[in-house]
Structures are given as structure tokens and as C-alpha cells.
Design a protein around this motif. Structure first.
Motif, PDB file in Angstrom:
ATOM      1  N   ASN A  49      38.521  -4.142  -8.984  1.00 35.49           N
ATOM      2  CA  ASN A  49      38.484  -4.420  -7.544  1.00 35.49           C
ATOM      3  C   ASN A  49      37.456  -5.501  -7.226  1.00 35.49           C
ATOM      4  O   ASN A  49      37.711  -6.398  -6.421  1.00 35.49           O
ATOM      5  N   LEU A  69      39.215  -4.812   0.767  1.00 33.81           N
ATOM      6  CA  LEU A  69      40.279  -3.977   0.230  1.00 33.81           C
ATOM      7  C   LEU A  69      40.662  -2.963   1.303  1.00 33.81           C
ATOM      8  O   LEU A  69      39.853  -2.121   1.686  1.00 33.81           O
ATOM      9  N   ASP A  73      42.661   1.520  -3.507  1.00 35.51           N
ATOM     10  CA  ASP A  73      41.419   1.458  -4.272  1.00 35.51           C
ATOM     11  C   ASP A  73      41.623   1.774  -5.755  1.00 35.51           C
ATOM     12  O   ASP A  73      41.082   1.092  -6.617  1.00 35.51           O
ATOM     13  N   LYS A  78      47.993  -2.846  -3.918  1.00 34.41           N
ATOM     14  CA  LYS A  78      46.842  -2.986  -3.022  1.00 34.41           C
ATOM     15  C   LYS A  78      47.205  -3.825  -1.810  1.00 34.41           C
ATOM     16  O   LYS A  78      48.082  -4.678  -1.869  1.00 34.41           O
ATOM     17  N   VAL A  80      45.007  -6.252   0.875  1.00 30.34           N
ATOM     18  CA  VAL A  80      43.700  -6.883   1.038  1.00 30.34           C
ATOM     19  C   VAL A  80      43.706  -7.730   2.300  1.00 30.34           C
ATOM     20  O   VAL A  80      44.650  -8.483   2.552  1.00 30.34           O
TER      21      VAL A  80
END
Length: 100
Positions: A49, A69, A73, A78, A80
Motif C-alpha cells: 500500500n 486509499l 486495504d 482497491k 484510491v
């Protein structure tokens, strides 16, 4: 582009598919409706990350503090948020890497 959306506050939300532990950090085209990114960092103790945030900040030309983020996690999928980046510039920048 489905992997890029604009938030009401003017920031950009990127939908990503992450492949940690790769040979090098790079964009790898599209993965379904997500932008695929290979990360050299391992998926241990948040290293992937942190590497993702640093890579996106450098690529987008914004400080690391402008990359957040939002979800995913501990997942390869993901979302973002990038604040202070021009959405059209990001579409052109990532689009060049993702047209294949």
C-alpha cells in the motif's frame, strides 16, 4: 473510462487491481474494469500500500498526502482518491499505458 471517476470535491477516484511482489513497479493495462498495477513491494505490513501511494503520487505529480486509499486495504482490488490532479491529464497519462 470505468477505472477513473470524479468525486464531487474535484478529486479523482481510481479503481485498481494490484499485483504485489512483481519484478518491478509498473502499469500493466486493464484488468476487467480496473487499472492493473504491478508492485515490486511484497504484500506484508502495508508495504504494498505504501509503495502504491508513492508510485501514484510520483506518476500523478502530487504529494503523497494527496493520495488516499479509500477501500481495499488488504485486498488486491482497491479504490484510491487522488486530490489536486487534473482528471483529463490522468486519463491521457494512464490511457497511454492502458490501451493494450
Amino acid at each position: 473510462m470505468n477505472w477513473l471517476s470524479r468525486a464531487a470535491d474535484g478529486s479523482v477516484i481510481l479503481t485498481l487491481h494490484i499485483q504485489p511482489g512483481a519484478k518491478k513497479t509498473e502499469f500493466a493495462g486493464l484488468y476487467g474494469e480496473a487499472l492493473k498495477i504491478r508492485l515490486a513491494a511484497p504484500p506484508v505490513d502495508g508495504k504494498a500500500n505504501a509503495a502504491l501511494i508513492a508510485f501514484l503520487a510520483k506518476t500523478c505529480g502530487v504529494p503523497k498526502a494527496s493520495v488516499e486509499l479509500v477501500s481495499g486495504d488488504t485486498s488486491r482490488s482497491k479504490r484510491v482518491r487522488v486530490s489536486g490532479a487534473d482528471p483529463e491529464s490522468l486519463e491521457r497519462l494512464f490511457g497511454e499505458d492502458c490501451t493494450g
